[in-house]
Design an enzyme around this catalytic site. Structure first.
Site, short mmCIF file in Angstrom:
data_model
loop_
_atom_site.label_atom_id
_atom_site.label_comp_id
_atom_site.label_asym_id
_atom_site.label_seq_id
_atom_site.Cartn_x
_atom_site.Cartn_y
_atom_site.Cartn_z
N CYS A 2 -11.40 0.37 29.21
CA CYS A 2 -11.08 -1.15 29.41
C CYS A 2 -11.25 -1.52 30.81
CB CYS A 2 -9.38 -1.26 29.16
SG CYS A 2 -9.32 -0.81 27.19
N CYS A 237 -10.75 10.34 37.22
CA CYS A 237 -11.57 10.65 36.14
C CYS A 237 -13.35 10.86 36.74
CB CYS A 237 -11.74 9.50 35.00
SG CYS A 237 -12.98 9.73 33.89
N ASP A 348 -30.92 12.00 32.60
CA ASP A 348 -29.79 11.21 31.77
C ASP A 348 -28.38 11.71 32.47
OD1 ASP A 348 -28.66 9.42 29.90
OD2 ASP A 348 -29.45 10.37 28.37
N ASP A 349 -27.54 10.64 32.31
CA ASP A 349 -26.27 10.83 33.01
C ASP A 349 -25.41 12.06 32.39
OD1 ASP A 349 -24.41 9.28 31.02
OD2 ASP A 349 -26.03 8.04 31.91
N CYS A 438 -12.99 17.00 30.15
CA CYS A 438 -13.94 17.01 29.07
C CYS A 438 -15.06 18.06 29.24
CB CYS A 438 -14.42 15.71 28.80
SG CYS A 438 -15.03 15.05 30.29
FE1 SF4 Z 1 -12.75 11.32 32.56
FE2 SF4 Z 1 -13.50 13.61 31.13
FE3 SF4 Z 1 -11.08 13.54 32.59
FE4 SF4 Z 1 -11.41 11.99 30.39
S1 SF4 Z 1 -11.44 14.15 30.53
S2 SF4 Z 1 -10.66 11.58 32.21
S3 SF4 Z 1 -13.64 11.41 30.54
S4 SF4 Z 1 -13.23 13.41 33.24
#
Ligand code: SF4
Length: 445
Positions: A2, A237, A348-349, A438
């Site tokens: 968002c 993040c 690619d990212d 992630c």
């Molecule tokens: Fe960002 Fe990945 Fe952490 Fe989610 S898990 S906040 S996408 S770094």
């Protein structure tokens, strides 16, 4: 994901909020809403679509006052298409008889605990963001700033928030600072808060600072106050820098375009393609990574042969009769004469589901590329994101199921290499201040 924008003490606050939301539009394109106040009442307008398309003159004329908060939304929690209108933020509430509104970017992760506090409370939406509104209504003691802090301390996960009351605007960021939020100023008047700093030049404002993790800022008739309500434990993040944030933004003390160039340079140092003819990004988020990759000159020159068609409407992209190959063909243009016989490095990212990349590789081969080498700026994404990015299930993550070599085979690339996590960490001055969950599965809340 968002985006949120706040405007305090500025004429035409609603119009300025549209400008700010439009600048953040890369973060979400599905729904948009604005709430304003004239100091007596709150006014709300909202709808599905892009900020500039949804807000007609008639709607803007109905949004009175010199203060506003706005929200653009991409759904990350609910999959319920019924009642989407109720799920458009900002969400309204009533604090001891007086209306207020909240805009939330992030994802609250302790729903079960929160539910205990909200037993018997009827929820109007399927969004975690509404919990904040209902908790504040429930714990309204009359000291609104203290109550907001009480509510913030009940929550876990990521929440960058804007509150609008008749007499004040409040910005608050959780102790992780997972999602960005910055503020800026236009001279002595006009305060602006925005998910990303890319909005400030468009608002004729300058970036003053960030809403730091564990901090609350209040703008009211008495001026500007800052309160450090909780000890910060930053987990910004990392995907914001790699993919989400706009290249013109400064996020988490990094200029995004510079970070991406450094990422590309590091990727080339790890995995060069000596003698390649050209380096092309998958546009647009990979453009600066590709520039960095090509900067040494030994792995091909920066020469985009895939360019984005900016005139494709979303409904056309999503049209049911189109297969994935058609969709790629509508989204991108390929420079045919520069592809024939070339050894091409495609940057690619990231790879999440791997829907687009195999088609791009196939297309380049069909058009006569001699070799297609793929380099990915983000390490393999193997785990879902709990903090507000649309990476929901392990089942859909190609890197959770296949090895790097198997993914190379799936994409049809000559070679394929991902960025290494340790090297990615080394690009930050404070690597432990970032979330990589992630990529490494280390959740932090
Ligand atoms: Fe960002 Fe990945 Fe952490 Fe989610 S898990 S906040 S996408 S770094």
């Amino acid at each position: 994901m968002c985006g949120i924008v706040g405007v305090w003490n500025a004429r035409k606050a609603a119009e300025l909020t549209v400008v700010g939301l439009h600048a953040n539009q890369h973060r979400a394109i599905d729904y948009v809403g604005i709430v304003t106040t004239d100091g007596y009442n709150l006014f709300r307008e909202r709808g599905p679509g892009l900020a500039r398309q949804v807000f007609t003159d008639k709607m803007l004329n109905a949004l009175h006052g010199k203060a506003a908060i706005g929200h653009i939304r991409y759904p990350t929690v609910d999959n319920d298409p019924k009642d989407v209108r109720d799920n458009i933020q900002p969400i309204m509430g009533v604090y001891r008889g007086s209306q207020f509104a909240v805009a939330h970017n992030g994802n609250i992760t302790n729903g079960e605990e929160v539910a205990k506090h909200l037993q018997g409370v009827r929820l109007a939406t399927t969004m975690d963001s509404e919990w904040i509104v209902r908790l504040l209504e429930k714990y309204a003691s009359g000291d609104v700033e203290a109550d907001i802090i009480t509510v913030a301390k009940l929550l876990k996960g990521s929440f960058s928030l804007l509150f609008l009351f008749r007499d004040r605007m409040i910005a608050l960021v959780d102790p992780s600072g997972c999602r960005p939020l910055s503020w800026g100023k236009n001279g002595d008047e006009g305060i602006y808060v925005s998910s990303e700093t890319c909005a400030f030049p468009n608002l004729n404002a300058v970036h003053v600072g960030d809403i730091e993790p564990g901090t609350m800022h209040v703008w009211a008739a008495g001026g500007h106050r800052v309160e450090h309500y909780a000890r910060a434990h930053p987990k910004h993040c990392r995907f914001e820098g790699i993919y989400y944030s706009h290249p013109s933004s400064r996020v988490f003390d990094e200029n995004i375009s510079r970070f991406r160039v450094a990422l590309g340079k590091a990727l080339e140092e790890l995995y060069p393609v000596p003698g390649a003819d050209l380096v092309t990004p998958v546009p647009d988020s990979s453009n600066f990574i590709a520039m960095g990759y090509a900067s040494s000159g030994r792995s091909g020159e920066y020469y985009p042969v895939i360019t984005r068609n900016h005139y494709v409407g979303r409904s056309f992209i999503a049209a049911k009769h189109l297969n994935r190959s058609d969709i790629v063909a509508q989204k991108f243009n390929f420079t045919a004469n520069e592809i024939v016989g070339k050894s091409i490095v495609v940057i690619d990212d990231s790879i999440v589901r791997s829907t687009t990349l195999p088609i791009i590789v196939e297309k380049l081969r069909e058009m006569g590329a001699r070799e297609v080498h793929v380099r990915i700026g983000c390490p393999p994404i193997k785990y879902p994101c709990k903090y507000g990015v649309d990476i929901r299930s392990r089942d859909e993550l190609v890197a959770a199921k296949y090895t790097e070599e198997e993914i190379r085979e799936l994409t049809g690339a000559t070679t394929l290499k991902y960025m290494m996590l340790d090297r990615l960490r080394s690009l930050s001055q404070k690597p432990n201040s970032f979330c990589y969950a992630c990529m490494d599965g280390k959740y932090w809340d």
